[in-house]
Design an enzyme around this catalytic site. Structure first.
Site, short mmCIF file in Angstrom:
data_model
loop_
_atom_site.label_atom_id
_atom_site.label_comp_id
_atom_site.label_asym_id
_atom_site.label_seq_id
_atom_site.Cartn_x
_atom_site.Cartn_y
_atom_site.Cartn_z
N LYS A 21 0.83 -1.22 0.00
CA LYS A 21 0.00 0.00 0.00
C LYS A 21 0.86 1.26 0.00
CE LYS A 21 -3.97 -2.19 2.27
NZ LYS A 21 -3.35 -3.49 2.67
N ARG A 22 1.86 1.30 -0.86
CA ARG A 22 2.74 2.46 -0.92
C ARG A 22 2.09 3.58 -1.74
NH1 ARG A 22 4.96 0.17 3.05
NH2 ARG A 22 7.05 -0.76 2.86
#
Length: 273
Positions: free
Chosen positions: A96-97
């Protein structure tokens, strides 16, 4: 180079759509009779990979549960990625960057460049600094034939305050989630048989007015122990091109390798029936 969307399309046809999350949190390690340490992490994660990776299209390690042990935990994650891919599963690394500029590029290089020990087939990303902030990751994914899954309609109770918000200047007063799906629709427009840029849409959101048909895959977390059923998947995602119901607890709590294997094979059969 075969794009991720094409590889995923073939994997689903061969093995089925189930995605198995590998989430080695402290409680689960304890349930397995393992210590909450690197040794317990390694035993758990590699036994799960050996049991299920040859039988599912996608495995989804949650990076945070490995990162909490520092460099030694990351080393275990590298082995999970390598052994899962060697068993024929695609690896969707759940990180989830989301950032901008050179930092966004650094994340892309870490997770999508084939020379990186963390190189995966796809990753999850957050678009909430603006979809354009993902451009370096999108372009790196294109270069290396990798995929992305963009947060769109998540099932956590806090999600709607951002994802359901109306966007100024969008025809019809569209939502943030709808705008993300529109961007994905454009990215996947020319792809065949399936685009490489997917959305994360929770299997337990109940219903949505958003159009989920965008020629890309959908990751649907919340399937199984979190309440999402096969009926929910079919009702909610009927128009979507390829849906990956994601289950973690239902599989991981079984512990016995043969039982885990039989469970994922049976679930894939049920999802395809």
């Amino acid at each position: 180079m075969i794009p991720f969307g094409s590889r995923l399309h073939a994997a689903i046809a061969d093995r089925g759509p189930l995605c198995v999350g590998i989430d080695p949190h402290a409680g689960l390690l304890s349930d397995w009779g393992l210590g909450d340490d690197v040794a317990g992490l390694e035993t758990f994660a590699l036994e799960v990979v050996e049991a299920i990776a040859p039988y599912v299209s996608v495995v989804k390690p949650q990076s945070a549960f490995f990162e909490r042990f520092g460099s030694r935990g990351i080393a275990v994650l590298e082995r999970v990625i390598a052994q899962s891919r060697a068993a024929g599963a695609l690896v969707l690394l759940d990180v989830k960057r989301g950032d901008i500029g050179s930092t966004s590029q650094a994340y892309a290089d870490a997770y999508l460049d084939p020379t990186s020990p963390l190189a995966s087939d796809a990753i999850t990303v957050s678009p909430f600094l603006g979809f354009g902030s993902l451009d370096p990751i999108v372009e790196t994914a294109r270069t290396h034939g990798a995929g992305l899954f963009v947060l769109a309609l998540t099932s956590n109770k806090e999600g709607p305050e951002v994802q359901h918000a109306r966007v100024d200047g969008v025809a019809g007063g569209g939502t943030v989630a709808g705008l993300m799906l529109d961007h994905l629709r454009r990215l996947n427009a020319e792809a065949s048989p399936l685009g490489s840029f997917g959305a994360v849409v929770g299997a337990t959101i109940g219903s949505t007015d958003e159009d989920l048909a965008f020629n890309g895959p959908v990751l649907a977390p919340g399937f199984g122990a979190q309440g999402g059923t096969i009926a929910d998947v079919r009702r909610l995602f009927g128009a979507a091109a390829a849906v990956l119901p994601s289950s973690s607890r239902d599989v991981l709590r079984l512990q016995d390798p043969d039982v885990m294997r039989d469970f994922v094979v049976r679930t894939n059969d049920e999802l395809r029936s």
